[in-house]
Design a protein around this motif. Structure first.
Motif, PDB file in Angstrom:
ATOM      1  N   LEU A  20      39.175  40.499  26.239  1.00 61.55           N
ATOM      2  CA  LEU A  20      40.460  40.208  25.606  1.00 61.55           C
ATOM      3  C   LEU A  20      40.333  39.824  24.132  1.00 61.55           C
ATOM      4  CD1 LEU A  20      42.240  38.255  28.468  1.00 61.55           C
ATOM      5  CD2 LEU A  20      42.772  40.547  27.633  1.00 61.55           C
ATOM      6  N   LEU A  21      39.133  39.575  23.693  1.00 64.24           N
ATOM      7  CA  LEU A  21      38.918  39.250  22.281  1.00 64.24           C
ATOM      8  C   LEU A  21      39.337  40.401  21.380  1.00 64.24           C
ATOM      9  CD1 LEU A  21      37.782  36.761  20.853  1.00 64.24           C
ATOM     10  CD2 LEU A  21      35.587  37.888  20.805  1.00 64.24           C
ATOM     11  N   PHE A  22      39.251  41.612  21.901  1.00 59.23           N
ATOM     12  CA  PHE A  22      39.589  42.798  21.124  1.00 59.23           C
ATOM     13  C   PHE A  22      41.031  43.243  21.308  1.00 59.23           C
ATOM     14  CE2 PHE A  22      35.026  42.948  22.035  1.00 59.23           C
ATOM     15  CZ  PHE A  22      34.557  42.879  20.733  1.00 59.23           C
ATOM     16  N   SER A  23      41.829  42.463  22.012  1.00 53.96           N
ATOM     17  CA  SER A  23      43.236  42.797  22.204  1.00 53.96           C
ATOM     18  C   SER A  23      44.045  42.316  20.998  1.00 53.96           C
ATOM     19  CB  SER A  23      43.767  42.163  23.488  1.00 53.96           C
ATOM     20  OG  SER A  23      43.866  40.775  23.337  1.00 53.96           O
ATOM     21  N   PRO A  24      45.262  42.851  20.827  1.00 53.34           N
ATOM     22  CA  PRO A  24      46.086  42.431  19.682  1.00 53.34           C
ATOM     23  C   PRO A  24      46.476  40.947  19.734  1.00 53.34           C
ATOM     24  CG  PRO A  24      46.993  44.392  20.719  1.00 53.34           C
ATOM     25  CD  PRO A  24      45.865  43.940  21.571  1.00 53.34           C
ATOM     26  N   ILE A  25      46.562  40.396  20.941  1.00 50.85           N
ATOM     27  CA  ILE A  25      46.883  38.977  21.097  1.00 50.85           C
ATOM     28  C   ILE A  25      45.566  38.229  21.291  1.00 50.85           C
ATOM     29  CG2 ILE A  25      48.115  37.274  22.478  1.00 50.85           C
ATOM     30  CD1 ILE A  25      49.948  39.597  23.367  1.00 50.85           C
ATOM     31  N   PRO A  26      45.228  37.274  20.427  1.00 52.16           N
ATOM     32  CA  PRO A  26      43.908  36.626  20.498  1.00 52.16           C
ATOM     33  C   PRO A  26      43.781  35.588  21.605  1.00 52.16           C
ATOM     34  CG  PRO A  26      45.161  35.689  18.716  1.00 52.16           C
ATOM     35  CD  PRO A  26      46.004  36.807  19.294  1.00 52.16           C
ATOM     36  N   ILE A  27      44.092  35.963  22.827  1.00 52.27           N
ATOM     37  CA  ILE A  27      43.984  35.041  23.955  1.00 52.27           C
ATOM     38  C   ILE A  27      42.548  34.965  24.471  1.00 52.27           C
ATOM     39  CG2 ILE A  27      44.521  36.687  25.771  1.00 52.27           C
ATOM     40  CD1 ILE A  27      46.301  34.390  26.956  1.00 52.27           C
ATOM     41  N   GLY A  28      41.703  35.872  24.011  1.00 53.36           N
ATOM     42  CA  GLY A  28      40.307  35.881  24.435  1.00 53.36           C
ATOM     43  C   GLY A  28      39.579  34.600  24.097  1.00 53.36           C
ATOM     44  N   ILE A  29      39.954  33.965  22.993  1.00 55.43           N
ATOM     45  CA  ILE A  29      39.314  32.716  22.583  1.00 55.43           C
ATOM     46  C   ILE A  29      39.532  31.641  23.642  1.00 55.43           C
ATOM     47  CG2 ILE A  29      39.415  30.856  20.876  1.00 55.43           C
ATOM     48  CD1 ILE A  29      40.071  33.008  18.791  1.00 55.43           C
ATOM     49  N   LEU A  30      40.731  31.578  24.187  1.00 51.69           N
ATOM     50  CA  LEU A  30      41.027  30.621  25.244  1.00 51.69           C
ATOM     51  C   LEU A  30      40.154  30.877  26.470  1.00 51.69           C
ATOM     52  CD1 LEU A  30      42.845  28.394  26.491  1.00 51.69           C
ATOM     53  CD2 LEU A  30      44.311  30.246  27.275  1.00 51.69           C
ATOM     54  N   PHE A  31      40.049  32.144  26.874  1.00 46.14           N
ATOM     55  CA  PHE A  31      39.252  32.481  28.046  1.00 46.14           C
ATOM     56  C   PHE A  31      37.766  32.203  27.817  1.00 46.14           C
ATOM     57  CE2 PHE A  31      43.080  34.557  29.276  1.00 46.14           C
ATOM     58  CZ  PHE A  31      43.040  34.651  30.655  1.00 46.14           C
ATOM     59  N   ILE A  32      37.274  32.481  26.625  1.00 48.03           N
ATOM     60  CA  ILE A  32      35.869  32.202  26.319  1.00 48.03           C
ATOM     61  C   ILE A  32      35.608  30.699  26.377  1.00 48.03           C
ATOM     62  CG2 ILE A  32      34.143  32.234  24.463  1.00 48.03           C
ATOM     63  CD1 ILE A  32      35.280  34.999  23.686  1.00 48.03           C
ATOM     64  N   GLY A  33      36.501  29.919  25.809  1.00 48.61           N
ATOM     65  CA  GLY A  33      36.336  28.463  25.845  1.00 48.61           C
ATOM     66  C   GLY A  33      36.348  27.909  27.259  1.00 48.61           C
ATOM     67  N   VAL A  34      37.272  28.388  28.069  1.00 46.95           N
ATOM     68  CA  VAL A  34      37.362  27.925  29.457  1.00 46.95           C
ATOM     69  C   VAL A  34      36.148  28.403  30.259  1.00 46.95           C
ATOM     70  CG1 VAL A  34      38.688  28.139  31.600  1.00 46.95           C
ATOM     71  CG2 VAL A  34      39.865  27.716  29.440  1.00 46.95           C
ATOM     72  N   GLY A  35      35.753  29.664  30.062  1.00 44.45           N
ATOM     73  CA  GLY A  35      34.596  30.202  30.784  1.00 44.45           C
ATOM     74  C   GLY A  35      33.314  29.471  30.448  1.00 44.45           C
ATOM     75  N   LEU A  36      33.080  29.226  29.165  1.00 42.75           N
ATOM     76  CA  LEU A  36      31.882  28.485  28.764  1.00 42.75           C
ATOM     77  C   LEU A  36      31.920  27.054  29.288  1.00 42.75           C
ATOM     78  CD1 LEU A  36      31.184  29.639  25.100  1.00 42.75           C
ATOM     79  CD2 LEU A  36      29.765  30.020  27.114  1.00 42.75           C
ATOM     80  N   SER A  37      33.087  26.446  29.268  1.00 42.32           N
ATOM     81  CA  SER A  37      33.207  25.083  29.783  1.00 42.32           C
ATOM     82  C   SER A  37      32.889  25.014  31.271  1.00 42.32           C
ATOM     83  CB  SER A  37      34.610  24.548  29.540  1.00 42.32           C
ATOM     84  OG  SER A  37      34.861  24.487  28.169  1.00 42.32           O
ATOM     85  N   LEU A  38      33.393  25.985  32.016  1.00 46.50           N
ATOM     86  CA  LEU A  38      33.083  26.027  33.443  1.00 46.50           C
ATOM     87  C   LEU A  38      31.593  26.239  33.677  1.00 46.50           C
ATOM     88  CD1 LEU A  38      36.048  28.127  34.874  1.00 46.50           C
ATOM     89  CD2 LEU A  38      35.519  25.745  35.387  1.00 46.50           C
ATOM     90  N   LEU A  39      30.992  27.137  32.911  1.00 42.08           N
ATOM     91  CA  LEU A  39      29.555  27.376  33.058  1.00 42.08           C
ATOM     92  C   LEU A  39      28.737  26.135  32.728  1.00 42.08           C
ATOM     93  CD1 LEU A  39      28.999  30.952  31.609  1.00 42.08           C
ATOM     94  CD2 LEU A  39      28.504  30.182  33.924  1.00 42.08           C
ATOM     95  N   VAL A  40      29.082  25.475  31.642  1.00 39.74           N
ATOM     96  CA  VAL A  40      28.337  24.297  31.213  1.00 39.74           C
ATOM     97  C   VAL A  40      28.496  23.159  32.210  1.00 39.74           C
ATOM     98  CG1 VAL A  40      28.311  22.481  29.452  1.00 39.74           C
ATOM     99  CG2 VAL A  40      28.291  24.869  28.778  1.00 39.74           C
ATOM    100  N   SER A  41      29.703  22.981  32.740  1.00 37.89           N
ATOM    101  CA  SER A  41      29.912  21.895  33.688  1.00 37.89           C
ATOM    102  C   SER A  41      29.300  22.197  35.057  1.00 37.89           C
ATOM    103  CB  SER A  41      31.398  21.584  33.832  1.00 37.89           C
ATOM    104  OG  SER A  41      32.083  22.690  34.371  1.00 37.89           O
ATOM    105  N   THR A  42      29.053  23.465  35.351  1.00 33.53           N
ATOM    106  CA  THR A  42      28.497  23.861  36.642  1.00 33.53           C
ATOM    107  C   THR A  42      26.980  23.954  36.626  1.00 33.53           C
ATOM    108  OG1 THR A  42      30.498  25.140  37.041  1.00 33.53           O
ATOM    109  CG2 THR A  42      28.649  25.604  38.454  1.00 33.53           C
ATOM    110  N   SER A  43      26.404  24.362  35.495  1.00 34.76           N
ATOM    111  CA  SER A  43      24.972  24.630  35.441  1.00 34.76           C
ATOM    112  C   SER A  43      24.307  23.906  34.268  1.00 34.76           C
ATOM    113  CB  SER A  43      24.752  26.142  35.309  1.00 34.76           C
ATOM    114  OG  SER A  43      23.409  26.431  35.079  1.00 34.76           O
ATOM    115  N   ASP A  44      23.359  23.034  34.574  1.00 34.89           N
ATOM    116  CA  ASP A  44      22.613  22.349  33.513  1.00 34.89           C
ATOM    117  C   ASP A  44      21.739  23.318  32.730  1.00 34.89           C
ATOM    118  OD1 ASP A  44      23.693  19.873  34.119  1.00 34.89           O
ATOM    119  OD2 ASP A  44      22.097  19.378  35.536  1.00 34.89           O
ATOM    120  N   ALA A  45      21.232  24.348  33.388  1.00 31.77           N
ATOM    121  CA  ALA A  45      20.397  25.338  32.707  1.00 31.77           C
ATOM    122  C   ALA A  45      21.199  26.072  31.628  1.00 31.77           C
ATOM    123  CB  ALA A  45      19.829  26.334  33.708  1.00 31.77           C
ATOM    124  N   VAL A  46      22.443  26.416  31.940  1.00 33.69           N
ATOM    125  CA  VAL A  46      23.300  27.077  30.953  1.00 33.69           C
ATOM    126  C   VAL A  46      23.590  26.121  29.799  1.00 33.69           C
ATOM    127  CG1 VAL A  46      25.580  28.085  30.566  1.00 33.69           C
ATOM    128  CG2 VAL A  46      24.300  28.679  32.621  1.00 33.69           C
TER     129      VAL A  46
END
Length: 98
Positions: A20-46
């Motif tokens: 979605l980062l390449f879509s006309p509406i920049p909603i991809g930033i929100l998804f990247i932030g949420v996805g990285l947050s979920l990964l970081v909170s779930t995995s110490d290795a990440v």
């Protein structure tokens, strides 16, 4: 089982954000932030790998700081998770050694 489900959801949200980062509406930033947050909170290795990458790549770290600053009022868990991956300043390293 719950751990693997959260990891799967986090990777899917991150992948959706990149697409979605390449879509006309920049909603991809929100998804990247949420996805990285979920990964970081779930995995110490990440979290450790992301911290190391942020220490080596200052531009990427600044972009994540901007995402964190934009989203932390709306999504507090993003701010908490991303704060764990901020590069350690030399003065903080000395404090941790004591």
């Amino acid at each position: 089982m719950r751990h693997y489900l959260l990891l799967s959801v986090a990777w899917l949200v991150l992948l959706a954000g990149i697409i979605l980062l390449f879509s006309p509406i920049p909603i991809g930033i929100l998804f990247i932030g949420v996805g990285l947050s979920l990964l970081v909170s779930t995995s110490d290795a990440v979290a450790l790998r992301l911290r190391g990458y942020r220490e080596r790549n200052e531009k990427f770290s600044r972009q994540l700081n901007r995402i964190e600053d934009r989203l932390h009022h709306r999504l507090k868990f993003v701010q908490v998770a991303m704060h764990k991956t901020r590069p350690v300043v030399p003065s903080e390293r000395d404090d941790r050694a004591c």
